[in-house]
Design an enzyme around this catalytic site. Structure first.
Site, PDB file in Angstrom:
ATOM      1  N   LYS A  14      21.456 -56.371 -16.964  1.00 21.07           N
ATOM      2  CA  LYS A  14      20.108 -56.948 -16.947  1.00 21.07           C
ATOM      3  C   LYS A  14      19.756 -57.512 -15.574  1.00 21.07           C
ATOM      4  CE  LYS A  14      20.468 -57.938 -21.871  1.00 21.07           C
ATOM      5  NZ  LYS A  14      20.671 -58.969 -22.919  1.00 21.07           N
ATOM      6  N   GLY A  60      18.459 -59.618 -31.727  1.00 17.15           N
ATOM      7  CA  GLY A  60      18.090 -59.424 -33.127  1.00 17.15           C
ATOM      8  C   GLY A  60      17.063 -58.323 -33.291  1.00 17.15           C
TER       9      GLY A  60
END
Length: 449
Positions: A212, A313
């Site tokens: 990232k 999630g």
């Protein structure tokens, strides 16, 4: 740059989904159940035409209609106007994305590992064919961070991006800080709650955050960075003693992904790094708790900005995916040329970690005898590393001597800003001193410069 054939007004935009895990199943659910709403927001009918999976019979969070399931991913790519890639990993995801881009199909992905390794190449293919490539979900889950960097701050100069971009490690460190939990216990709890995978190596070793960091650095500084350009340390060596020492001095330990431009005294470049970091508890990132993520951006004109939200999630990540889907589908309906992600006129190479400058925390076990502190201070001074504070747990002050148990004493030093190169040389000499039994920890301290 020629644009590929686009759906005519009123024609349906055909969407193919690759992968149906937690996020994929949620995306499929949204596209099926909210089709009318999504179509209205796009301005053109959209339709999920297929979902490519390895095993059509596998249980899923949402029961995908059987007629949508297929094991022929390549055929699905070839018949879709927009591909959503949620397989993960570099292959077959990379080959399928390239196949879609080369035929002019748009692609939305959240695949951080692939983007960190082949992002520059895939962006170049997209630019060549006029295809659209979006990947907001690759960093920070539901947090809208890539579009603000790429678009809202495109007229400014970003000097630094740093963030908590991995929910697993933030949960573990937060539990160690707030409840006193041991590392293994906190990690076990993260797995039970679904924040950590069965094999959490990519998280706790910092590899997920490093991928990232490469993506954030590429967009923030308009230069092609990859995973290999990122210095990476995980959290497996962070001890409860480190957590408690940080707390006693007003700090909290977080795993940060940092991309920072360096210009003073050297050729311009960017240092990309991931490592445990001591943050003052007054810093906005210090208050990010549990499995939440946040990204802190510093720009010349905008100043300091922070983006905060759920970082993992199915539902949060699907929100970012669907945001990209709607944005891309609108462009398919009314196409306009898109500016390239990487600006070829900008030349900011990746710099090695030795070029980084920050403060440092050093934890040592030392001998119990006169002159120890003076010897430690001499070594730091010889390497141009000055001391901001020095602490001996269990003592109020340190005044030139160490007095502790028969086994010696613990000394904790926080330095002023120093270079990584000077700090490394300092620690190497400290380890060779007779009065230093062991250097337990060396952690970086994030401060405003």
């Amino acid at each position: 740059m020629a644009l590929p054939p686009q759906p005519k007004s009123g024609e349906t935009i055909r969407i193919g989904l690759l992968g149906a895990g937690n996020v994929g199943a949620q995306v499929a659910k949204t596209l099926v159940e909210e089709r009318d709403l999504i179509s209205a927001r796009v301005g053109t009918p959209v339709k999920l035409v297929g979902v490519a999976v390895r095993d059509p019979e596998a249980p899923r969070d949402w029961r995908i209609p059987g007629e949508l399931l297929t094991t022929d991913a390549e055929a699905l790519v070839d018949q879709s106007d927009l591909i959503i890639e949620l397989i993960g990993g570099t292959e077959p995801a990379g080959g399928l994305i390239e196949r879609a881009l080369r035929r002019g199909a748009a692609v939305v992905t959240g695949n951080k590992a692939l983007l960190a390794s082949r992002g520059t190449e895939l962006n170049a293919i997209a630019a060549e064919t006029g295809a659209l490539l979006r990947y907001e979900a690759s960093v920070g889950g539901a947090i809208p961070i890539l579009r603000p960097i790429e678009e809202s701050l495109s007229g400014d100069r970003i000097t630094k991006v740093m963030g908590i971009v991995n929910g697993t490690t933030n949960y573990v460190l937060d539990q160690m800080d707030t409840t006193g939990a041991a590392f293994d216990d906190a990690l076990d709890e993260a797995q039970k709650l679904g924040y950590a995978e069965a094999d959490p190596t990519a998280d706790v070793a910092g590899l997920d955050a490093a991928a990232k960091a490469a993506i954030l650095g590429t967009l923030a500084f308009h230069a092609p960075f990859s995973f290999d350009d990122v210095y990476c340390e995980g959290i497996t060596d962070v001890t409860q003693d480190d957590i408690e020492a940080a707390a006693a001095s007003g700090y909290v330990i977080k795993l940060l992904a940092i991309a920072e431009k360096h210009t003073q005294g050297q050729a311009p470049g960017v240092v990309l790094r991931v490592h445990p970091t001591l943050l003052p508890r007054t810093h906005p990132l210090a208050s990010v708790r549990g499995a939440f993520n946040a990204v802190f951006v510093v720009a010349e004109n905008a100043g300091e900005l922070m983006f905060y939200g759920q970082g993992a999630g199915g539902r949060p990540t699907s929100s970012a995916i669907m945001g990209d889907v709607v944005a891309v589908a609108r462009r398919l309906r009314a196409p306009v040329p898109e500016a390239p992600t990487i600006s070829s006129e900008v030349n900011l190479p990746p710099l090695p970690i030795e070029k980084a400058t920050t403060q440092y925390y050093i934890d040592m076990e030392v001998a119990d005898r006169e002159g120890v502190i003076a010897e430690i201070a001499r070594v730091l001074a010889d390497h141009h590393v000055s001391i901001e504070s020095m602490r001996q747990p269990g003592s109020v002050t340190i005044e030139g001597e160490v007095e502790d148990s028969e086994n010696g004493a613990k000394v904790q030093v926080v330095t002023h800003i120093a270079s990584e190169k000077d700090l490394h040389a300092t620690v190497e000499e400290l380890r060779g001193l007779d009065v230093v039994k062991i250097v337990n920890s060396v952690l970086r301290v994030e401060v405003k410069k």
